[in-house]
Design a protein around this motif. Structure first.
Motif, PDB file in Angstrom:
ATOM      1  N   VAL A  42      63.925  59.504   7.858  1.00  0.00           N
ATOM      2  CA  VAL A  42      63.490  60.170   6.631  1.00  0.00           C
ATOM      3  C   VAL A  42      63.457  59.147   5.489  1.00  0.00           C
ATOM      4  N   PRO A  43      62.424  59.183   4.629  1.00  0.00           N
ATOM      5  CA  PRO A  43      62.352  58.231   3.515  1.00  0.00           C
ATOM      6  C   PRO A  43      63.508  58.407   2.534  1.00  0.00           C
ATOM      7  N   LEU A  44      63.915  57.296   1.915  1.00  0.00           N
ATOM      8  CA  LEU A  44      64.929  57.309   0.860  1.00  0.00           C
ATOM      9  C   LEU A  44      64.236  57.151  -0.488  1.00  0.00           C
ATOM     10  N   HIS A  45      64.622  57.985  -1.447  1.00  0.00           N
ATOM     11  CA  HIS A  45      64.116  57.882  -2.816  1.00  0.00           C
ATOM     12  C   HIS A  45      65.291  57.499  -3.719  1.00  0.00           C
ATOM     13  N   PHE A  46      65.173  56.370  -4.428  1.00  0.00           N
ATOM     14  CA  PHE A  46      66.249  55.865  -5.276  1.00  0.00           C
ATOM     15  C   PHE A  46      66.045  56.346  -6.712  1.00  0.00           C
ATOM     16  N   VAL A  47      67.099  56.935  -7.295  1.00  0.00           N
ATOM     17  CA  VAL A  47      67.008  57.491  -8.653  1.00  0.00           C
ATOM     18  C   VAL A  47      68.107  56.908  -9.531  1.00  0.00           C
ATOM     19  N   ASN A  48      67.875  56.970 -10.855  1.00  0.00           N
ATOM     20  CA  ASN A  48      68.833  56.525 -11.892  1.00  0.00           C
ATOM     21  C   ASN A  48      69.164  55.032 -11.799  1.00  0.00           C
ATOM     22  N   GLY A  83      74.989  44.903 -16.849  1.00  0.00           N
ATOM     23  CA  GLY A  83      75.136  43.640 -16.140  1.00  0.00           C
ATOM     24  C   GLY A  83      73.869  42.846 -15.940  1.00  0.00           C
ATOM     25  N   GLY A  84      72.712  43.410 -16.321  1.00  0.00           N
ATOM     26  CA  GLY A  84      71.450  42.701 -16.136  1.00  0.00           C
ATOM     27  C   GLY A  84      71.106  42.470 -14.674  1.00  0.00           C
ATOM     28  N   ALA A  85      71.608  43.338 -13.798  1.00  0.00           N
ATOM     29  CA  ALA A  85      71.397  43.165 -12.358  1.00  0.00           C
ATOM     30  C   ALA A  85      70.062  43.766 -11.923  1.00  0.00           C
ATOM     31  N   ILE A  86      69.667  43.384 -10.729  1.00  0.00           N
ATOM     32  CA  ILE A  86      68.489  43.952 -10.076  1.00  0.00           C
ATOM     33  C   ILE A  86      68.972  44.702  -8.846  1.00  0.00           C
ATOM     34  N   ILE A  87      68.517  45.948  -8.679  1.00  0.00           N
ATOM     35  CA  ILE A  87      68.931  46.749  -7.526  1.00  0.00           C
ATOM     36  C   ILE A  87      67.938  46.545  -6.395  1.00  0.00           C
ATOM     37  N   GLY A  88      68.439  46.031  -5.294  1.00  0.00           N
ATOM     38  CA  GLY A  88      67.604  45.797  -4.125  1.00  0.00           C
ATOM     39  C   GLY A  88      67.737  46.921  -3.123  1.00  0.00           C
ATOM     40  N   HIS A  89      66.609  47.353  -2.574  1.00  0.00           N
ATOM     41  CA  HIS A  89      66.607  48.411  -1.560  1.00  0.00           C
ATOM     42  C   HIS A  89      66.707  47.767  -0.181  1.00  0.00           C
ATOM     43  N   ILE A  90      67.880  47.834   0.405  1.00  0.00           N
ATOM     44  CA  ILE A  90      68.098  47.238   1.719  1.00  0.00           C
ATOM     45  C   ILE A  90      67.461  48.095   2.816  1.00  0.00           C
ATOM     46  N   PHE A 112      62.636  64.086   2.085  1.00  0.00           N
ATOM     47  CA  PHE A 112      63.200  62.777   1.735  1.00  0.00           C
ATOM     48  C   PHE A 112      64.650  62.994   1.329  1.00  0.00           C
ATOM     49  N   ILE A 113      65.386  61.890   1.168  1.00  0.00           N
ATOM     50  CA  ILE A 113      66.790  61.953   0.740  1.00  0.00           C
ATOM     51  C   ILE A 113      66.951  61.070  -0.493  1.00  0.00           C
ATOM     52  N   GLU A 114      67.599  61.609  -1.524  1.00  0.00           N
ATOM     53  CA  GLU A 114      67.811  60.862  -2.762  1.00  0.00           C
ATOM     54  C   GLU A 114      69.066  59.995  -2.673  1.00  0.00           C
TER      55      GLU A 114
END
Length: 238
Positions: free
Chosen positions: A105-111, A121-128, A144-146
């Motif tokens: 099932v697809p993952l949807h990243f929120v917030n 922190g000025g970080a970048i969130i990577g989708h593994i 999908f799953i959030e």
């Protein structure tokens, strides 16, 4: 979510030659298996290509109309041509409402933008991972799953065990707890912070520069003192 429907037709002939003739006629060969005998089918290629563009078509229970009857199926495999935008073959599986199914099932990243990792922190969130292996009954299959990143901090990660799953859905992890997202501070940002810190420390440690004209004032004071001393000496001689 409204049910996704598509139309299939019985395939009369099988084999490579028959499949090649179907493709030349704008059709795509396929098969439906599970809960009974496998059934060879054919679909309109253009309609299939359009349907495949939808994320939900890959991760939802579909309604297939075949010979006037409706069957609930899952898309299981799509074989694409190596370099042309052409579907060579497609597989579907019939759904048994009483048996658990195994799906990706697809993952949807929120917030992400509101997380401490990004805001502070000025970080970048990577989708593994962009999809998750799950097991559930057909009625519980989510589109999908959030993955909520609202509490993610710099240098931290979100694991599958931390993802909130819908009721009736179980993640299939095979004994591991994989990472689905991680917050990494770019090297350039770290270097900028280090440089700014070093400059601030150097500024704090440096001696305060004398105000303009301060040296001249000091010289004049010294000259006056020397003049007074000379005047005293002259008075004593007299």
């Amino acid at each position: 979510m409204a049910a996704i429907e598509f139309t299939a037709f019985p395939r009369q002939h099988e084999g490579r030659g028959a499949s090649r003739r179907l493709r030349h006629a704008g059709k795509t060969p396929g098969i439906v298996y599970g809960a009974g005998e496998p059934t060879p089918i054919e679909l309109d290629h253009n309609a299939l290509i359009h349907a495949l563009r939808s994320e939900a078509f890959h991760a939802s229970i579909l309604t297939m109309k075949l010979d006037g009857a409706a069957q609930r199926v899952l898309l299981r495999d799509v074989q694409m041509h190596p370099f042309r935008h052409e579907v060579l073959h497609v597989d579907f599986q019939r759904v048994d409402e009483k048996r658990r199914i195994h799906m990706k099932v697809p993952l949807h990243f929120v917030n992400e933008a509101n997380s401490p990792a990004v805001k502070l922190g000025g970080a970048i969130i990577g989708h593994i991972a962009n999809e998750l292996d799950i097991s559930c009954l057909p009625k519980d299959l989510p589109e999908f799953i959030e993955v909520d990143c609202i509490t993610l901090e710099s240098g931290k990660s979100i694991h599958v065990s931390e993802v909130k799953l819908p009721a009736g859905v179980v993640a299939v992890m095979h004994g591991r707890d994989p990472v689905v997202a991680t917050a990494v501070v770019p090297k350039a940002h770290v270097e900028e912070v280090e440089e700014a810190t070093a400059e601030a420390a150097a500024t704090a440690a440096a001696p305060v520069a004398a105000a303009p004209g301060a040296e001249k004032k000091d010289e004049k004071k010294e000259e006056k003192k020397d003049d007074k001393k000379d005047d005293k000496k002259d008075d004593k001689k007299k």
